[in-house]
Design a protein around this motif. Structure first.
Motif, short mmCIF file in Angstrom:
data_model
loop_
_atom_site.label_atom_id
_atom_site.label_comp_id
_atom_site.label_asym_id
_atom_site.label_seq_id
_atom_site.Cartn_x
_atom_site.Cartn_y
_atom_site.Cartn_z
N ILE A 60 4.33 76.65 24.16
CA ILE A 60 3.93 76.67 22.75
C ILE A 60 4.90 77.57 22.00
N GLY A 61 5.53 77.04 20.97
CA GLY A 61 6.50 77.80 20.19
C GLY A 61 7.90 77.34 20.52
N LEU A 62 8.50 76.64 19.58
CA LEU A 62 9.83 76.08 19.85
C LEU A 62 10.91 76.69 18.97
N ALA A 63 10.86 78.01 18.82
CA ALA A 63 12.05 78.69 18.29
C ALA A 63 13.07 78.62 19.41
N VAL A 64 14.22 79.21 19.23
CA VAL A 64 15.30 78.95 20.19
C VAL A 64 14.96 79.37 21.62
N MET A 65 14.23 80.47 21.80
CA MET A 65 13.87 80.89 23.16
C MET A 65 12.95 79.87 23.83
N TYR B 30 4.73 72.16 22.37
CA TYR B 30 4.02 72.09 21.10
C TYR B 30 4.56 73.18 20.18
N ASN B 31 4.69 72.82 18.91
CA ASN B 31 5.06 73.82 17.89
C ASN B 31 4.20 73.60 16.66
N ARG B 32 3.77 74.72 16.05
CA ARG B 32 2.90 74.64 14.88
C ARG B 32 3.46 73.69 13.83
N THR B 33 4.73 73.87 13.52
CA THR B 33 5.38 72.98 12.55
C THR B 33 5.97 71.79 13.31
N ARG B 34 5.43 70.61 13.05
CA ARG B 34 5.79 69.45 13.86
C ARG B 34 7.28 69.08 13.75
N GLU B 35 7.86 69.33 12.58
CA GLU B 35 9.27 68.96 12.39
C GLU B 35 10.17 69.64 13.43
N ARG B 36 9.76 70.84 13.80
CA ARG B 36 10.58 71.57 14.77
C ARG B 36 10.55 70.88 16.14
N THR B 37 9.38 70.40 16.51
CA THR B 37 9.25 69.67 17.77
C THR B 37 10.09 68.40 17.71
N LEU C 21 3.36 80.97 26.14
CA LEU C 21 3.45 81.16 24.69
C LEU C 21 4.81 81.78 24.35
N MET C 22 5.53 81.13 23.45
CA MET C 22 6.80 81.68 22.99
C MET C 22 6.77 81.78 21.47
N VAL C 23 5.68 82.35 20.96
CA VAL C 23 5.54 82.51 19.52
C VAL C 23 5.83 83.97 19.15
N GLN C 24 5.99 84.18 17.88
CA GLN C 24 6.32 85.50 17.37
C GLN C 24 5.29 86.54 17.87
N ALA C 25 5.81 87.68 18.33
CA ALA C 25 4.91 88.72 18.84
C ALA C 25 4.01 89.23 17.71
N LEU D 72 0.34 89.13 15.57
CA LEU D 72 -0.84 88.35 15.21
C LEU D 72 -0.78 86.90 15.70
N ALA D 73 0.42 86.31 15.66
CA ALA D 73 0.57 84.89 16.02
C ALA D 73 0.05 84.65 17.45
N VAL D 74 0.27 85.59 18.35
CA VAL D 74 -0.17 85.41 19.74
C VAL D 74 -1.70 85.31 19.78
N ASP D 75 -2.37 86.21 19.04
CA ASP D 75 -3.83 86.16 19.01
C ASP D 75 -4.32 84.85 18.39
N GLN D 76 -3.65 84.45 17.32
CA GLN D 76 -4.08 83.21 16.64
C GLN D 76 -3.93 81.99 17.54
N VAL D 77 -2.82 81.93 18.24
CA VAL D 77 -2.60 80.77 19.11
C VAL D 77 -3.61 80.78 20.26
N ILE D 78 -3.84 81.96 20.84
CA ILE D 78 -4.82 82.03 21.95
C ILE D 78 -6.19 81.57 21.46
N GLN E 1 16.09 96.64 14.15
CA GLN E 1 15.31 96.80 15.37
C GLN E 1 13.98 96.07 15.18
N LYS E 2 13.47 95.57 16.31
CA LYS E 2 12.23 94.80 16.23
C LYS E 2 11.02 95.56 16.74
N GLY E 3 11.24 96.74 17.32
CA GLY E 3 10.08 97.56 17.68
C GLY E 3 9.98 98.03 19.12
P1 ATR Z 1 12.59 83.26 15.88
O1 ATR Z 1 12.73 84.63 15.29
O2 ATR Z 1 13.69 82.89 16.83
O3 ATR Z 1 12.26 82.17 14.88
P2 ATR Z 1 9.94 84.02 16.60
O4 ATR Z 1 9.78 84.41 15.19
O5 ATR Z 1 9.72 85.01 17.66
O6 ATR Z 1 11.33 83.35 16.85
O7 ATR Z 1 8.97 82.80 16.92
C1 ATR Z 1 8.82 81.79 16.02
C2 ATR Z 1 7.89 80.79 16.70
O8 ATR Z 1 6.56 81.27 16.59
C3 ATR Z 1 7.93 79.46 16.03
O9 ATR Z 1 7.77 78.47 17.00
C4 ATR Z 1 6.76 79.53 15.09
O10 ATR Z 1 6.24 78.30 14.72
P3 ATR Z 1 6.74 77.55 13.38
O11 ATR Z 1 7.95 76.77 13.77
O12 ATR Z 1 5.60 76.70 12.98
O13 ATR Z 1 7.04 78.62 12.36
C5 ATR Z 1 5.78 80.27 15.96
N1 ATR Z 1 4.69 80.90 15.20
C6 ATR Z 1 4.76 81.97 14.40
N2 ATR Z 1 3.55 82.28 13.90
C7 ATR Z 1 2.69 81.38 14.41
C8 ATR Z 1 1.29 81.17 14.29
N3 ATR Z 1 0.54 81.99 13.56
N4 ATR Z 1 0.76 80.15 14.96
C9 ATR Z 1 1.52 79.34 15.71
N5 ATR Z 1 2.83 79.47 15.87
C10 ATR Z 1 3.42 80.49 15.24
#
Ligand code: ATR
Length: 470
Positions: A9-14, A32-39, A73-77, A79-85, A260-262
């Motif tokens: 879940i989460g199709l940013a580059v990683m 799967y990615n929240r935004t379908r266009e990315r998938t 899960l490969m989504v942004q660290a 709140l997004a992790v909690d939301q996806v879970i 820095q990211k934290g």
């Molecule tokens: P990058 O900085 O490389 O874009 P990231 O910010 O760590 O990577 O992760 C972005 C990913 O988290 C994306 O797949 C993003 O989905 P979208 O393409 O729809 O933006 C996903 N993401 C971020 N917040 C999210 C959320 N609340 N629910 C689901 N996916 C989320």
């Protein structure tokens, strides 16, 4: 019905690169990615017959997977992790495994692990290092959680991990948030390593007057020796790169504000909370923070001249000293990071085997370096040594380099060059080698102004003195 072995879940580059990595190792993936266009873009532009199936919803993803499910899960660290879970939970069953491959805070990981355990869902906090390329070609993987959860994922993770002479760069890092804790310490060492390299560049440029090409050559040469490391090699590559527009080294056109990211800050905070001295790791975080005050620095610089002490002629002995100094910074940073891991493992009951940590860092990750072979070798002799400083061979490596590091610091001061990573690295070693520090005076003063009491070196007990004369 398609039966995929792992869901991402989460199709940013990683996420994309990990999906391709799994698939190219014969593991079928549902993405799967929240935004379908990315998938869609991923499937269209990057998937070339690999066993990757797109899902339009979390429900579809869950349906697509073999049981027990394995989901990364490969989504942004944050709140997004909690939301996806939360959104995923209705589609999971007891026994399923959720892995968080982002840079989550270890405390969040522990919280999520407990919440999911209450529902019978397994959870792993998985540190993944190696950047985009590592994710695609073989990252260093640091999973933590229950051994049972790890057992469910092990075979898959071992297959996609980087390979070194000492095996795949993936190993169980311990219970709870151990995986993310180890990754956080990895990143803190990375901060210190990069700060040390940046200081060496500054010294060569502004104390020795070397052009970017010569500095690049120096890093490339160092990379052939004890400083053989991905980050040293990368420094050479970056310094050689010329801006196509200006023809100048591109690095000289880049704004000097480090982001820095934290994770570095979290490591510094964890170290302070656990009472572990990590001055070089912390200094590297502070150096990045300070770099942000560009406008302030410019204003102060204009009214704060420093005599230009740049060398005219090439100075090979200064470069040799600098090489020794950077080695010392790196060794000191590793010593501090290992101490932090030791204490965290004890305090949080992770059960982390640091010889495995050093093995996992051997390839694929950003801090991979030749020194890791030596560090692991000596840690294996005494796995309980908190910081390696008890080991004579480690001390020897530091001691032999201290005079050179001292000369570099003196010359850096002459030229007005700050070297916080090197300075703290040296001070850390000098402090740890002192049987007696001046903390006795601090204790006396604390007792004098606040009746905080003190202990004596010549007899047991707790003492207080009325320090007022007469
Ligand atoms: P990058 O900085 O490389 O874009 P990231 O910010 O760590 O990577 O992760 C972005 C990913 O988290 C994306 O797949 C993003 O989905 P979208 O393409 O729809 O933006 C996903 N993401 C971020 N917040 C999210 C959320 N609340 N629910 C689901 N996916 C989320």
């Amino acid at each position: 019905m398609n039966r995929c072995e792992i869901g991402i879940i989460g199709l940013a580059v990683m996420g994309q690169n990990l999906a391709l990595n799994f698939a190219r190792h014969g593991i079928s993936v549902c993405v799967y990615n929240r935004t379908r266009e990315r998938t869609e873009a991923f499937m269209r532009e990057r998937v070339r017959g690999e066993p990757i199936t797109p899902a339009d919803s979390l429900e579809e993803l869950a349906r697509c997977l073999t049981r027990p499910r394995r989901i990364l899960l490969m989504v942004q660290a944050g709140l997004a992790v909690d939301q996806v879970i939360e959104a995923l939970l209705p589609f999971l069953e007891p026994g399923d495994l959720v892995m968080d491959g982002g840079n989550s805070h270890y405390a969040d990981t522990e919280r999520r692990m407990e919440a999911l355990a209450a529902r019978g869902i397994r959870f792993l906090g998985v540190g993944i290092s190696g950047g985009e390329k590592g994710a695609l070609l073989g990252p260093s993987i640091m999973p933590g959680g229950t051994p049972e959860a790890y057992a469910l994922a092990e075979e898959f993770l071992l297959r996609i991990a980087a390979q070194s002479e000492e095996g795949p760069c993936c190993a169980y890092m311990g219970r709870g948030g151990a995986g993310h804790f180890v990754k956080m310490v990895h990143n803190a060492i990375e901060y210190a390593f990069m700060q040390g390299i940046a200081e060496a560049y500054d010294f060569m440029k502004n104390a020795l007057g070397m052009p970017a090409d010569a500095i690049a050559e120096t890093f490339a040469r160092w990379n052939e020796g004890t400083l053989n490391a991905y980050l040293v090699e990368l420094a050479a590559r970056v310094l050689r790169y010329r801006d196509p527009e200006t023809g100048e080294p591109l690095v000289e056109r880049i704004l000097d504000q480090a982001e820095q990211k934290g994770t570095g800050r979290w490591a510094a905070q964890a170290a302070l909370e656990l009472g572990v001295p990590t001055p070089t790791l912390t200094a590297a975080v502070i150096a990045r923070t300070l770099s942000h005050f560009k406008a302030d620095r410019e204003r102060i610089a204009a009214g704060f001249p420093w005599p230009d002490r740049r060398s005219e002629a090439a100075d090979p002995s200064a470069v040799t000293d600098l090489e020794a100094a950077l080695n010392l910074t790196v060794l000191s940073a590793f010593s501090q990071g290992l101490w932090l891991l030791h204490e965290a493992s004890r305090a949080y009951r992770y059960g982390t085997d640091r010889t495995e940590v050093l093995r996992v860092w051997r390839a694929g990750c950003i801090i991979r370096a030749r020194w890791l072979i030596f560090l692991r070798e000596i840690l294996r002799e005494d796995p309980e040594d908190p910081h390696l400083l008890f080991h004579p061979r480690f001390r020897q490596e530091l001691q032999g380099r201290l005079p050179a590091a001292g000369r570099v610091l003196a010359r850096a001061f002459e030229a007005g060059i700050p070297m916080p990573a090197l300075r703290t690295a040296v001070d850390y070693v000098l402090s740890m080698r002192r049987a007696r520090l001046p903390a006795n005076l601090i204790q006396a003063q604390r007792d004098a102004f606040g009746a905080h009491t003190y202990q004596r070196i010549d007899r047991p007990g707790t003492f207080h003195t009325e320090w007022e004369e007469g």
